[in-house]
Scaffold this active site. Structure first.
Site, short mmCIF file in Angstrom:
data_model
loop_
_atom_site.label_atom_id
_atom_site.label_comp_id
_atom_site.label_asym_id
_atom_site.label_seq_id
_atom_site.Cartn_x
_atom_site.Cartn_y
_atom_site.Cartn_z
N LYS A 219 5.92 1.40 -32.05
CA LYS A 219 5.59 2.49 -31.47
C LYS A 219 5.46 3.84 -32.77
O LYS A 219 5.69 3.05 -33.49
CB LYS A 219 6.60 2.35 -30.54
CG LYS A 219 7.81 2.24 -30.80
CD LYS A 219 8.68 3.45 -32.20
CE LYS A 219 8.73 4.93 -32.24
NZ LYS A 219 9.13 4.82 -34.07
N TYR B 36 11.85 7.77 -27.53
CA TYR B 36 12.34 6.67 -26.34
C TYR B 36 12.85 7.91 -25.96
O TYR B 36 13.09 7.03 -24.87
CB TYR B 36 13.69 6.79 -28.04
CG TYR B 36 13.59 5.84 -29.28
CD1 TYR B 36 13.76 4.16 -29.25
CD2 TYR B 36 12.76 6.29 -30.77
CE1 TYR B 36 12.83 2.96 -30.16
CE2 TYR B 36 12.31 5.50 -30.93
CZ TYR B 36 12.13 3.78 -31.05
OH TYR B 36 12.20 2.78 -31.94
P1 NAD Z 1 7.70 2.41 -44.34
O1 NAD Z 1 7.36 2.95 -44.50
O2 NAD Z 1 8.80 1.39 -44.25
O3 NAD Z 1 6.97 0.93 -43.74
C1 NAD Z 1 5.13 0.94 -44.03
C2 NAD Z 1 4.48 -0.13 -44.54
O4 NAD Z 1 2.93 0.13 -44.72
C3 NAD Z 1 4.53 -0.55 -46.10
O5 NAD Z 1 4.58 -1.64 -46.16
C4 NAD Z 1 3.60 -0.14 -47.27
O6 NAD Z 1 3.56 -0.10 -48.16
C5 NAD Z 1 2.81 -0.09 -46.08
N1 NAD Z 1 1.38 0.65 -45.81
C6 NAD Z 1 -0.06 0.47 -45.52
N2 NAD Z 1 -0.46 1.42 -46.06
C7 NAD Z 1 -0.17 2.42 -46.31
C8 NAD Z 1 -0.28 4.01 -46.30
N3 NAD Z 1 -1.45 4.16 -46.37
N4 NAD Z 1 0.63 4.58 -46.27
C9 NAD Z 1 2.79 4.45 -46.08
N5 NAD Z 1 2.50 2.83 -45.88
C10 NAD Z 1 1.26 2.40 -46.06
O7 NAD Z 1 7.66 2.00 -42.95
P2 NAD Z 1 8.22 1.80 -41.28
O8 NAD Z 1 9.38 2.01 -40.98
O9 NAD Z 1 8.86 0.43 -41.55
O10 NAD Z 1 7.59 2.01 -40.32
C11 NAD Z 1 6.26 0.59 -39.38
C12 NAD Z 1 5.82 0.90 -38.27
O11 NAD Z 1 6.82 0.29 -37.45
C13 NAD Z 1 5.80 2.57 -37.24
O12 NAD Z 1 4.92 2.42 -36.64
C14 NAD Z 1 7.05 3.12 -37.24
O13 NAD Z 1 7.36 4.15 -36.37
C15 NAD Z 1 7.54 1.72 -35.98
N6 NAD Z 1 8.81 1.66 -36.53
C16 NAD Z 1 9.73 1.08 -35.10
C17 NAD Z 1 10.42 1.01 -34.76
C18 NAD Z 1 11.56 0.16 -34.05
O14 NAD Z 1 12.85 0.39 -33.39
N7 NAD Z 1 11.01 0.11 -33.38
C19 NAD Z 1 11.18 1.01 -36.60
C20 NAD Z 1 11.46 1.57 -38.01
C21 NAD Z 1 9.39 1.57 -37.74
#
Ligand code: NAD
Length: 378
Positions: free
Chosen positions: A138, A224
């Site tokens: 999401k 959410y």
């Molecule tokens: P994060 O910033 O921790 O990780 C992002 C990942 O994408 C990293 O591995 C990074 O290297 C990679 N990436 C690739 N291209 C990138 C760019 N141009 N800029 C930045 N990062 C890049 O993020 P996250 O918290 O893991 O979130 C990822 C996705 O998961 C998002 O869509 C977020 O909304 C979703 N999410 C959902 C939940 C849930 O409870 N369902 C919780 C957290 C995150």
């Protein structure tokens, strides 16, 4: 078959028990949904950031119907540690460029897209074209048009699409859905949902960059709150009006900080939501004809808690991500309901767009219309 548990039976499937006998024993919908007769489906995580590292990969060590089979990363330095930690062979490690060759990997059934929001559509569509089932995090995408493109790609490829909406597999959320279904407290008059945290990290993070996130608090935590108002009433809204507040404009230069919105429902119920990257709040409260119910916290992945006008709620807690991924794998394996289908992600994006439109027009009421049961899932 009657002396075998489903688990034992399924494990025999992969050990080569005769196909004809199995086909005769399985319900028809299972045969259709599980033509490969696999016991556990392989998942490849795309994007190895915080959510994959600290939630999804650990949860995949405990799942019963799926397992961590592969990874897709743009950071070569991560490959070795993930391969060692989770025993992932080199043949199951991909980068963003060679990702499409995942089509040839028979061990990978599901691709789980866990990238910044601007990359969801591209990788969900590439995964579908590679013939893989898709879980998309999401918010589903940057806009409704991209949501449609993902849904259409999955339809054309004949693969299943699920959203990363873990709460639909979580017991407190499902208890609220039961109250709604069974009208335990009568009709709902008013519902309010807050989903917010105070962002103090780098102002350069992708979540605060509209090009990568598509928006601020609304597309992150706001999803959410939108979900809570909808599963907490069992209705899609018929209109929304919204307001935006900015108190730290030097930090939130590019994305929304705090948004409130009011929903109208056809039943007459009124909804109110607040989302923010500057406030700490996480709650759902519904006031009904004959009582009330509340979850607080309502959407974190630390244990949820809740109470009603009849007393405390008390459910055992398991990893929400484990439950969610197992539910999606069972949907594919056994034809059980898809608890968070792509339509649900698209519906939420339609509401997000209406909220931004309302704000742009000074809080004007935006009518919304959804076909019956659009986006409710199983
Ligand atoms: P994060 O910033 O921790 O990780 C992002 C990942 O994408 C990293 O591995 C990074 O290297 C990679 N990436 C690739 N291209 C990138 C760019 N141009 N800029 C930045 N990062 C890049 O993020 P996250 O918290 O893991 O979130 C990822 C996705 O998961 C998002 O869509 C977020 O909304 C979703 N999410 C959902 C939940 C849930 O409870 N369902 C919780 C957290 C995150």
């Amino acid at each position: 078959m009657n002396k075998l548990s489903r688990r034992t039976f399924n494990s025999k499937l992969t050990k080569g028990v005769g196909g004809a006998v199995i086909a005769a024993s399985l319900p028809v919908h299972c045969i259709a949904a599980n033509p490969t007769q696999k016991k556990k489906l392989g998942i490849a995580l795309v994007g190895l950031g915080g959510y994959s590292t600290y939630q999804l990969a650990p949860a995949l060590q405990d799942t019963e119907h799926c397992y961590l089979a592969g990874i897709v990363t743009g950071t070569p330095a991560k490959e070795g540690a993930w391969a060692n930690n989770y025993g992932i062979p080199k043949t199951h490690i991909y980068n963003y460029r060679n990702f499409d060759s995942i089509a040839d990997n028979k061990d990978i059934d599901i691709v789980y897209v866990v990238l910044p929001n601007s990359m969801h559509a591209e990788f969900s569509i590439r995964a579908a074209k590679a013939g893989k089932h898709v879980i998309c995090e999401k918010p589903m995408a940057m806009n409704v048009e991209e949501c449609d493109a993902i849904i259409n790609a999955c339809k054309e490829a004949g693969v299943r699409l699920g959203m990363g909406y873990r709460l639909h597999s979580e017991p407190y959320t499902n208890e609220v859905k039961r109250f709604v279904r069974e009208k335990t407290f009568g009709n709902i008059n008013y519902i309010t949902a807050d989903a917010a945290y105070r962002s103090m990290g780098s102002p350069n993070q992708w979540r605060l960059d509209r090009e990568l996130s598509g928006g601020g608090a609304l597309v992150n935590m706001g999803v959410y709150a939108i979900q809570s108002l909808i599963y907490g009433t069992g209705e899609n809204p018929i209109s929304v009006s919204a307001q935006e507040f900015s108190t730290r404009p030097n930090y939130f230069k590019d994305t929304d900080e705090t948004i409130t919105a009011q929903f109208e429902f056809a039943s007459g119920a009124v909804g109110n939501m607040m989302t923010s990257h500057n406030v700490r709040a996480n709650r759902l409260f519904a006031s009904c004809e004959r009582g009330w119910y509340e979850l607080d916290p309502a959407s974190t992945y630390i244990p949820l808690a809740g109470r009603t006008s009849n007393g405390e709620l008390n459910f055992e807690q398991e990893s929400q991500q484990k439950l969610q991924m197992d539910d999606f794998a069972q949907h594919i394996l056994y034809g059980t309901p898809n608890k968070a289908p792509g339509d649900m992600g698209k519906r939420d994006m339609m509401i997000v767009e209406a909220i931004y439109k309302s704000i742009a027009q000074g809080g004007k009421k935006m009518p919304l219309s959804f076909s019956p049961s659009f986006g409710f899932g199983g």
